[in-house]
Enzyme design. Structure first.
Site, PDB file in Angstrom:
ATOM      1  N   LYS A  78       3.786   4.414  -0.588  1.00 52.08           N
ATOM      2  CA  LYS A  78       4.557   3.642   0.131  1.00 52.08           C
ATOM      3  C   LYS A  78       5.478   2.413  -0.529  1.00 52.08           C
ATOM      4  CE  LYS A  78       1.939   4.030   4.467  1.00 52.08           C
ATOM      5  NZ  LYS A  78       1.108   3.636   5.576  1.00 52.08           N
ATOM      6  N   HIS A 121      -4.246  13.187   1.901  1.00 50.00           N
ATOM      7  CA  HIS A 121      -5.064  12.463   2.803  1.00 50.00           C
ATOM      8  C   HIS A 121      -4.357  12.485   4.144  1.00 50.00           C
ATOM      9  CE1 HIS A 121      -2.069   9.246   1.642  1.00 50.00           C
ATOM     10  NE2 HIS A 121      -2.252   8.822   2.788  1.00 50.00           N
ATOM     11  N   HIS A 122      -3.369  13.101   4.391  1.00 57.45           N
ATOM     12  CA  HIS A 122      -2.566  13.287   5.824  1.00 57.45           C
ATOM     13  C   HIS A 122      -2.604  14.716   5.938  1.00 57.45           C
ATOM     14  CE1 HIS A 122      -1.493   9.280   6.781  1.00 57.45           C
ATOM     15  NE2 HIS A 122      -0.826   8.909   5.696  1.00 57.45           N
ATOM     16  N   HIS A 127      -4.789   4.950  -2.118  1.00 54.33           N
ATOM     17  CA  HIS A 127      -4.266   6.393  -1.091  1.00 54.33           C
ATOM     18  C   HIS A 127      -2.965   6.118  -0.595  1.00 54.33           C
ATOM     19  CE1 HIS A 127      -5.642   3.688   2.197  1.00 54.33           C
ATOM     20  NE2 HIS A 127      -4.742   4.331   2.937  1.00 54.33           N
ATOM     21  N   ASP A 128      -2.426   4.829  -0.342  1.00 57.85           N
ATOM     22  CA  ASP A 128      -1.128   4.606   0.364  1.00 57.85           C
ATOM     23  C   ASP A 128      -0.270   4.102  -0.879  1.00 57.85           C
ATOM     24  OD1 ASP A 128      -1.057   5.683   2.529  1.00 57.85           O
ATOM     25  OD2 ASP A 128      -1.906   3.699   3.635  1.00 57.85           O
ATOM     26  N   ASP A 132      -8.930   6.962   6.732  1.00 58.74           N
ATOM     27  CA  ASP A 132      -7.766   6.184   6.747  1.00 58.74           C
ATOM     28  C   ASP A 132      -7.198   5.932   8.513  1.00 58.74           C
ATOM     29  OD1 ASP A 132      -5.082   5.350   6.288  1.00 58.74           O
ATOM     30  OD2 ASP A 132      -4.380   7.324   6.257  1.00 58.74           O
ATOM     31  N   HIS A 159       5.481   9.691   1.215  1.00 57.02           N
ATOM     32  CA  HIS A 159       4.623   8.688   0.561  1.00 57.02           C
ATOM     33  C   HIS A 159       3.634   9.280  -0.488  1.00 57.02           C
ATOM     34  CE1 HIS A 159       1.995   8.304   3.938  1.00 57.02           C
ATOM     35  NE2 HIS A 159       1.382   7.936   3.181  1.00 57.02           N
TER      36      HIS A 159
END
Length: 322
Positions: free
Chosen positions: A184, A242-243, A180-181, A271, A209
């Site tokens: 970055k 997801h954010h 998911h990240d 998260d 990201h």
């Protein structure tokens, strides 16, 4: 038979024989091949092929012998009988040769399909391992986030189970949690490692990201045959959304609750919870109770309420497992 004889049609028996043999052999081949391939064999493939050919040949020869006995009755003229018998013999030889080639070809196709499935599975495992290692290497850039993706993936997998999501999609959600990240990787170190709050400009860069991650994974998975389009869509949406927040104040798209996919809302809760209960460069880890209290207060605005409730149930029932 008497009616056929009275018709006195030349070589009628030959015609009926060929048609009967053709259909019977074809049907027998299909049935025997289907039945034998359903049996779990404990011996080598070539022995199964021999048994397959033997069974089919036995059924087919019985048909040919029966028709050969009937031919003299249908064909009254001795010359026609000889012609029909000769033609039938030639037909049997050709038919058997073609049928054997067909079965062997089918066996090779079955073996090829099995080999392709094995290779696809190996490719899937290898691809997942590469991306997981990719995500792990990203976390090594920051000691404070080590293990974050693994824990988020586990939380998301358990929350998805509370919603009775099918196992294959839960596996994809778990994989998405690991990744998911991944975006970055494109964020400068000075922003990732900064102690304290980010400036407005730095925060705008950080908010990129999810877009970077979605673009990266779309390039990796776009032409990968081992995942369905639906599974790929879940991965892309989790990484990209997801954010996002139910109140529409999230990033990068500012979607509201109805437009955010369920799996993305699940990942957001997982998260946030792990981020709050982990040590970061700008603050120490919170207790689970405090993190849950923040999630409850943000339910319906920052976080999806059903996912928050599901996480609370999971922590109560599986505290030692998580």
């Amino acid at each position: 038979m008497n009616d056929l004889i009275t018709l006195s049609i030349p070589l009628l028996g030959m015609y009926l024989s060929v048609i009967s043999c053709l259909y019977f052999t074809q049907i027998t081949t299909i049935l025997v091949f289907h039945l034998l391939n359903r049996i779990p064999w404990k011996f080598r493939e070539w022995r199964r092929n021999i048994l397959l050919l033997t069974w089919v040949d036995a059924f087919s020869l019985c048909t040919f012998l029966l028709i050969s006995k009937i031919l003299p009755i249908i064909e009254g003229n001795i010359i026609y009988q000889i012609i029909a018998q000769t033609f039938l013999l030639i037909f049997v030889i050709i038919r058997f040769a073609l049928r054997n080639i067909s079965i062997l070809h089918q066996s090779k196709m079955t073996e090829t399909i099995e080999e392709v499935n094995v290779l696809n599975h190996k490719l899937e495992v290898t691809n997942d391992n590469i991306l997981a290692a990719f995500a792990s290497s990203l976390e090594k850039r920051d000691a404070y986030t080590a293990g974050h993706s693994e824990r988020v993936a586990k939380y998301a997998y358990l929350i998805a189970g509370e919603f009775k999501i099918i196992p294959s999609y839960r596996r994809i959600i778990h994989l998405s949690g690991l990744l998911h990240d991944i975006g970055k990787i494109g964020i400068p170190d000075y922003i990732l490692h900064k102690e304290g709050s980010l400036s407005e400009h730095e925060y705008c860069i950080m908010k990129q990201h999810p877009l970077i991650g979605e673009e990266l994974l779309r390039g990796v998975y776009q032409f990968l045959p081992i995942l369905t389009d639906g599974e790929k869509k879940i991965i892309y949406e989790i990484v990209l959304y997801h954010h996002e927040r139910p109140d529409g104040l999230g990033y990068p798209m500012g979607l509201n609750d109805e437009k955010i996919p369920i799996h993305s809302k699940i990942m957001a809760v997982a998260d946030a919870f792990d981020a709050m209960t982990s040590n970061r460069s700008y603050r120490p880890a919170m207790t689970q109770d405090k993190a849950l209290d923040i999630l409850r207060k943000g339910s319906g605005t920052q976080f999806w309420t059903p996912a928050v409730n599901a996480l609370e149930v999971i922590l109560q029932e599986n505290f030692k497992k998580v």
